[in-house]
Design an enzyme around this catalytic site. Structure first.
Site, PDB file in Angstrom:
ATOM      1  N   LYS A 104       0.848  -1.183   0.000  1.00 24.95           N
ATOM      2  CA  LYS A 104       0.000   0.000   0.000  1.00 24.95           C
ATOM      3  C   LYS A 104       0.885   1.236   0.000  1.00 24.95           C
ATOM      4  O   LYS A 104       1.410   1.641   1.035  1.00 24.95           O
ATOM      5  CB  LYS A 104      -0.923  -0.012   1.216  1.00 24.95           C
ATOM      6  CG  LYS A 104      -1.894  -1.204   1.213  1.00 24.95           C
ATOM      7  CD  LYS A 104      -2.666  -1.316   2.509  1.00 24.95           C
ATOM      8  CE  LYS A 104      -3.613  -2.510   2.472  1.00 24.95           C
ATOM      9  NZ  LYS A 104      -4.330  -2.703   3.757  1.00 24.95           N
ATOM     10  N   ALA A 136      -1.877  -8.596   9.449  1.00 25.92           N
ATOM     11  CA  ALA A 136      -1.285  -9.923   9.277  1.00 25.92           C
ATOM     12  C   ALA A 136      -1.418 -10.751  10.558  1.00 25.92           C
ATOM     13  O   ALA A 136      -1.655 -11.965  10.502  1.00 25.92           O
ATOM     14  CB  ALA A 136       0.184  -9.788   8.889  1.00 25.92           C
ATOM     15  N   LYS A 186      -4.273   6.258   3.543  1.00 30.82           N
ATOM     16  CA  LYS A 186      -4.684   6.100   4.952  1.00 30.82           C
ATOM     17  C   LYS A 186      -3.473   6.004   5.863  1.00 30.82           C
ATOM     18  O   LYS A 186      -3.560   6.342   7.053  1.00 30.82           O
ATOM     19  CB  LYS A 186      -5.612   4.900   5.103  1.00 30.82           C
ATOM     20  CG  LYS A 186      -5.080   3.575   4.573  1.00 30.82           C
ATOM     21  CD  LYS A 186      -4.236   2.795   5.543  1.00 30.82           C
ATOM     22  CE  LYS A 186      -3.663   1.542   4.909  1.00 30.82           C
ATOM     23  NZ  LYS A 186      -2.830   0.752   5.827  1.00 30.82           N
ATOM     24  N   THR A 243      -6.215   1.118  10.680  1.00 26.21           N
ATOM     25  CA  THR A 243      -4.827   1.582  10.723  1.00 26.21           C
ATOM     26  C   THR A 243      -4.640   2.721  11.710  1.00 26.21           C
ATOM     27  O   THR A 243      -3.581   2.858  12.319  1.00 26.21           O
ATOM     28  CB  THR A 243      -4.368   2.020   9.317  1.00 26.21           C
ATOM     29  OG1 THR A 243      -4.706   1.007   8.378  1.00 26.21           O
ATOM     30  CG2 THR A 243      -2.867   2.231   9.270  1.00 26.21           C
ATOM     31  N   SER A 249      -0.745  -1.472  13.899  1.00 29.10           N
ATOM     32  CA  SER A 249      -0.364  -0.602  12.792  1.00 29.10           C
ATOM     33  C   SER A 249       1.014   0.013  13.022  1.00 29.10           C
ATOM     34  O   SER A 249       1.226   0.757  13.985  1.00 29.10           O
ATOM     35  CB  SER A 249      -1.405   0.516  12.633  1.00 29.10           C
ATOM     36  OG  SER A 249      -0.914   1.553  11.811  1.00 29.10           O
TER      37      SER A 249
END
Length: 339
Positions: A104, A136, A186, A243, A249
């Site tokens: 990302k 994950a 984001k 996030t 995060s």
């Protein structure tokens, strides 16, 4: 069942490989570090990036890039490594295989989306993007997760059929631009919510940053060709929420440390993994300048990361900006009806 290769043995690549191997696919996880791969083979665990998650017996582990000759090739490398990975993979990826990117971010210098980068490096293949709120640490433990795959509808549906499992629900979206930009941008806002937390601010501040941050993401995304409704979906507000609020995060954790006064170099070393938002902030700011898009939160993040701006001064500049309508389009429509 398909033959699937996952390129990148970090946390996300490992989690996807574990999940898809359990689903019955012929799965090979390809890493670059032989020492790491050997340790994973012996311990059946990625102790560095995904500790506590057992690797299925059928999951193959290798550094041999010839294993990229698969029906579906998933790239799970950091955004700044996507072009190099695509170039390295080119001699081995079969023409016609579907390529799925999971990183990302945006490419520095070119400002290209990562699907565009992979299309340049692997021109004989269809490219899709997998995005959405998906840590994950949770996917690797089979926790219910919903994501979105973006590409043309036929390709997206093919990927959906291959990677959807009882605990990994996959939606399709033909808006490749919007999905990619939502996933990339984001991270910028997550850095900012982390900084606010590190400064000792509360829930009001977090909610304001997330809401106005989403407005910035959508503003740039639409200007670049994305559909506005995409930013209300999993790759937009869904990924933004997870996030900005979770200590899984890296971007939020990095922001908290910055807010506590730690220098950027120390923060990145302590996180120990790539913090995508740092690079993306620079690209997003440059895009906003090129296109004349107002992105005040992103601008202040850029100044903090690249110009050493004072954190509290950045907050003041955001709070003391000139008065605005919350929804300029709604205000304009209302004004037009009164004339």
């Amino acid at each position: 069942m398909a033959k699937i290769a996952v390129y990148g043995a970090g946390s996300w690549g490992t989690a996807l490989a574990v999940m898809l191997s359990k689903a019955g696919h012929e799965l090979t996880l390809i890493g670059r570090n032989q020492e790491q791969i050997t340790q994973m083979q012996e311990r059946r665990e990625n102790t560095k990036y995904l500790p506590g998650v057992e690797l299925p017996p059928a999951l193959k582990l290798t550094t041999d890039v010839q294993a990229l000759a698969a029906d579906l090739v998933i790239f799970a490398v950091p955004s700044h490594g996507v072009r190099g990975a695509g170039r390295l993979a080119r001699p081995y990826v079969r023409e016609g295989s579907i390529i799925v990117n999971t990183a990302k971010g945006l490419e520095e210098g070119t400002h290209l989306r990562l699907s565009q980068v992979l299309s340049q490096e692997l021109p004989g293949n269809r490219v899709a993007v997998l995005s959405g709120p998906s840590h994950a640490e949770e996917v690797g433990r089979d926790m219910p997760t919903a994501v979105v795959v973006a590409s043309d509808l036929d390709t997206a549906a093919s990927v959906q059929d291959l990677v959807m499992t009882p605990n990994f629900r996959v939606y399709t979206n033909p808006d490749l631009i919007g999905v990619e930009l939502g996933g990339a941008l984001k991270n910028v806002i997550a850095l900012c919510t982390g900084i606010a937390d590190g400064l000792g601010f509360g829930d009001n501040t977090m909610a304001a940053l997330m809401t106005r941050g989403l407005a910035e993401i959508a503003r740039l995304g639409v200007a670049m060709g994305g559909h506005p409704l995409t930013f209300a979906g999993l790759a937009g507000i869904g990924d933004l929420i997870v996030t900005c609020t979770s200590m899984h995060s890296r971007n939020r954790r990095a922001g908290v440390a910055l807010g506590q006064g730690k220098p950027l170099a120390q923060v990145l070393e302590e996180v120990g993994m790539v913090v995508e938002g740092v690079r993306t902030t620079k690209v997003a700011y440059e895009l906003s300048q090129d296109k004349g898009i107002a992105m005040p939160i992103t601008e202040q993040a850029y100044k903090i990361l690249n110009e050493g701006a004072d954190l509290k001064q950045a907050v003041s500049e955001l709070m003391l900006r000139g008065k605005r309508h919350e929804m300029e389009e709604v205000a304009a429509l209302t004004l037009s009806k009164t004339k």
